[in-house]
Design a protein around this motif. Structure first.
Motif, PDB file in Angstrom:
ATOM      1  N   GLY A  34       0.794  -1.221   0.000  1.00 54.89           N
ATOM      2  CA  GLY A  34       0.000   0.000   0.000  1.00 54.89           C
ATOM      3  C   GLY A  34       0.828   1.274   0.000  1.00 54.89           C
ATOM      4  N   LYS A  35       2.051   1.191  -0.527  1.00 54.35           N
ATOM      5  CA  LYS A  35       2.945   2.355  -0.523  1.00 54.35           C
ATOM      6  C   LYS A  35       2.846   3.176  -1.806  1.00 54.35           C
ATOM      7  N   THR A  36       1.980   2.787  -2.716  1.00 55.42           N
ATOM      8  CA  THR A  36       1.761   3.550  -3.938  1.00 55.42           C
ATOM      9  C   THR A  36       0.303   3.444  -4.331  1.00 55.42           C
ATOM     10  N   ASP A  37      -0.212   4.498  -4.927  1.00 58.67           N
ATOM     11  CA  ASP A  37      -1.591   4.489  -5.419  1.00 58.67           C
ATOM     12  C   ASP A  37      -1.674   4.007  -6.862  1.00 58.67           C
ATOM     13  N   LEU A  38      -0.522   3.799  -7.490  1.00 55.48           N
ATOM     14  CA  LEU A  38      -0.495   3.374  -8.885  1.00 55.48           C
ATOM     15  C   LEU A  38      -0.794   1.886  -9.003  1.00 55.48           C
ATOM     16  N   LYS A  39      -1.523   1.524 -10.035  1.00 59.88           N
ATOM     17  CA  LYS A  39      -1.800   0.117 -10.307  1.00 59.88           C
ATOM     18  C   LYS A  39      -0.681  -0.506 -11.131  1.00 59.88           C
ATOM     19  N   TYR A  40      -0.116   0.305 -12.060  1.00 60.50           N
ATOM     20  CA  TYR A  40       0.956  -0.155 -12.930  1.00 60.50           C
ATOM     21  C   TYR A  40       2.100   0.850 -12.902  1.00 60.50           C
ATOM     22  N   ARG A  41       3.322   0.382 -13.129  1.00 64.10           N
ATOM     23  CA  ARG A  41       4.421   1.309 -13.347  1.00 64.10           C
ATOM     24  C   ARG A  41       4.103   2.157 -14.564  1.00 64.10           C
ATOM     25  N   THR A  42       4.242   3.453 -14.419  1.00 62.15           N
ATOM     26  CA  THR A  42       3.826   4.371 -15.484  1.00 62.15           C
ATOM     27  C   THR A  42       4.427   4.036 -16.843  1.00 62.15           C
ATOM     28  N   PRO A  43       5.715   3.650 -16.960  1.00 62.56           N
ATOM     29  CA  PRO A  43       6.267   3.342 -18.288  1.00 62.56           C
ATOM     30  C   PRO A  43       5.577   2.197 -19.016  1.00 62.56           C
ATOM     31  N   THR A  44       4.835   1.358 -18.288  1.00 59.17           N
ATOM     32  CA  THR A  44       4.130   0.260 -18.954  1.00 59.17           C
ATOM     33  C   THR A  44       2.750   0.676 -19.452  1.00 59.17           C
ATOM     34  N   THR A  45       2.392   1.930 -19.263  1.00 56.44           N
ATOM     35  CA  THR A  45       1.053   2.382 -19.654  1.00 56.44           C
ATOM     36  C   THR A  45       1.026   3.098 -20.992  1.00 56.44           C
ATOM     37  N   TYR A  46       2.190   3.238 -21.633  1.00 55.34           N
ATOM     38  CA  TYR A  46       2.256   3.947 -22.911  1.00 55.34           C
ATOM     39  C   TYR A  46       2.373   2.966 -24.068  1.00 55.34           C
ATOM     40  N   ARG A  47       1.651   3.242 -25.126  1.00 49.58           N
ATOM     41  CA  ARG A  47       1.779   2.454 -26.346  1.00 49.58           C
ATOM     42  C   ARG A  47       2.203   3.368 -27.493  1.00 49.58           C
ATOM     43  N   TRP A  48       2.870   2.783 -28.479  1.00 45.89           N
ATOM     44  CA  TRP A  48       3.310   3.540 -29.639  1.00 45.89           C
ATOM     45  C   TRP A  48       2.121   3.768 -30.562  1.00 45.89           C
ATOM     46  N   SER A  49       1.871   5.023 -30.896  1.00 43.05           N
ATOM     47  CA  SER A  49       0.803   5.372 -31.827  1.00 43.05           C
ATOM     48  C   SER A  49       1.445   5.909 -33.098  1.00 43.05           C
ATOM     49  N   GLU A  50       1.329   5.152 -34.180  1.00 40.62           N
ATOM     50  CA  GLU A  50       1.974   5.527 -35.433  1.00 40.62           C
ATOM     51  C   GLU A  50       1.243   6.691 -36.098  1.00 40.62           C
ATOM     52  N   ILE A  51       1.965   7.794 -36.301  1.00 43.26           N
ATOM     53  CA  ILE A  51       1.387   8.991 -36.905  1.00 43.26           C
ATOM     54  C   ILE A  51       1.815   9.150 -38.359  1.00 43.26           C
ATOM     55  N   LEU A  52       3.094   8.875 -38.631  1.00 47.35           N
ATOM     56  CA  LEU A  52       3.606   9.085 -39.981  1.00 47.35           C
ATOM     57  C   LEU A  52       3.000   8.092 -40.966  1.00 47.35           C
ATOM     58  N   TYR A  53       2.926   6.816 -40.550  1.00 47.37           N
ATOM     59  CA  TYR A  53       2.340   5.779 -41.412  1.00 47.37           C
ATOM     60  C   TYR A  53       1.099   5.224 -40.717  1.00 47.37           C
TER      61      TYR A  53
END
Length: 337
Positions: A34-53
């Motif tokens: 209970g030492k953090t309110d986060l469910k996941y480590r923040t770096p695991t919450t980002y996905r790559w969204s392809e803009i150029l292609y």
């Protein structure tokens, strides 16, 4: 940021046999206590969204998907070769493809392992050999012990093989790097394995001062460049050699082109560039020394990434690249005379 993706990005069992998994194991303990309110480590919450292609989105790797594409290509072995970053790639692929159904293979912690993974109607091999310069004899002091023989393990299996390879991050000399790449392609030519597939992964520099709190992915390459200028440790720039990586990547691309052109009278394995640089250079978050690290790691490792994390996107990109190669082979078969 995508919390739905984050739910699928977590490993189904802890990576407790590797340095790469220490940060996530520590975070899971913080959650339990209970030492953090986060469910996941923040770096695991980002996905790559392809803009150029935009018509080429990246589909996350999955065991059924890999089984199907390997079946389509008649590939029965994935062989990873390279240094500690390639070791992390092998760990990512093993975690994502086994989903906790297999015990750690012998040699996993020693960066020299071979294991069999089952599909519905066939098995395939996942194998990793650490060799920092891709050579049998290493002309760099202190690297011999980190460079295991890879040619014999590679040649012992006649099955069509995907070779995922990289070198560079631990080489600080441009001439030695060029020599390593040139010798590698000569070796592959001499092996006479024309049906194999070579994916040579680009190298990605680290990010200075990655232990800062609240770091988020950059929105552009320009933002990355600005951050490097503002945070670079000038004492370590030459020691780390990160400024050489873009040259290394250009040289790899040219070497691949030269290899593919080759001699028209001799069939060679297909070689392509797996370019993880654009998506990863924008990820200053998630390094082993980021804000989620335990104290034992310290603040100096801003090159390697904690797992799960950005390196998993390298695995996703491998899968999508194989899908493209399979589609090209199907097209070739359909139009061949």
């Amino acid at each position: 940021q995508d919390m739905e993706y984050a739910a699928t990005a977590q490993y189904k069992h802890p990576l407790n046999e590797s340095y790469s998994g220490i940060t996530d194991a520590y975070f899971q303990e913080q959650v339990k206590e209970g030492k953090t309110d986060l469910k996941y480590r923040t770096p695991t919450t980002y996905r790559w969204s392809e803009i150029l292609y935009r018509t080429c989105p990246i589909t996350p790797i999955s065991p059924p998907g890999v089984c199907q594409v390997l079946k389509d290509l008649d590939v029965r072995r994935i062989f990873l070769l390279g240094d500690s970053l390639s070791a992390q790639t092998s760990e990512s692929m093993w975690m994502l493809l086994t989903e906790g159904k297999y015990a750690y293979p012998d040699g996993f912690r020693d960066h020299f392992f071979k294991t069999s993974i089952s599909c519905t109607d066939f098995d395939y091999t996942l194998q990793f050999v650490r060799n920092d310069t891709l050579a049998e004899s290493v002309p760099i002091k202190g690297y011999k012990e980190k460079s295991k023989n890879w040619i014999e393990p590679y040649m012992e299996d006649d099955a069509r093989t995907l070779l995922l390879v990289n070198t560079g991050p631990h080489i600080k000399n441009l001439d030695i790097f060029r020599e390593a790449i040139d010798k590698f392609f000569v070796t592959m030519d001499n092996m006479n394995r024309p049906d194999d597939i070579i994916l040579m992964r680009t190298s990605v520099p680290g990010h200075w001062n990655c232990s800062r709190k609240g770091i988020k992915p950059f929105d552009s390459y320009a933002e990355y460049e600005q951050d490097q200028l503002e945070n670079a440790d000038q004492v370590l720039v030459a020691a780390y050699g990160w400024d050489k990586f873009e040259y290394y990547n250009r040289y790899m691309a040219r070497a691949i082109d030269d290899f593919n052109l080759g001699s028209p009278s001799k069939k060679r394995p297909l070689a392509e560039l797996l370019d993880v640089f654009p998506m990863t250079v924008q990820r200053p978050d998630g390094h082993c020394s980021d804000e989620f690290r335990p104290e034992l790691i310290g603040t100096n490792d801003c090159l390697h990434y904690a797992l799960p994390g950005p390196v998993d996107w390298w695995s996703h990109l491998v899968y999508n690249h194989l899908e493209d190669i399979a589609a090209a082979e199907r097209l070739h078969k359909n139009v061949a005379p």
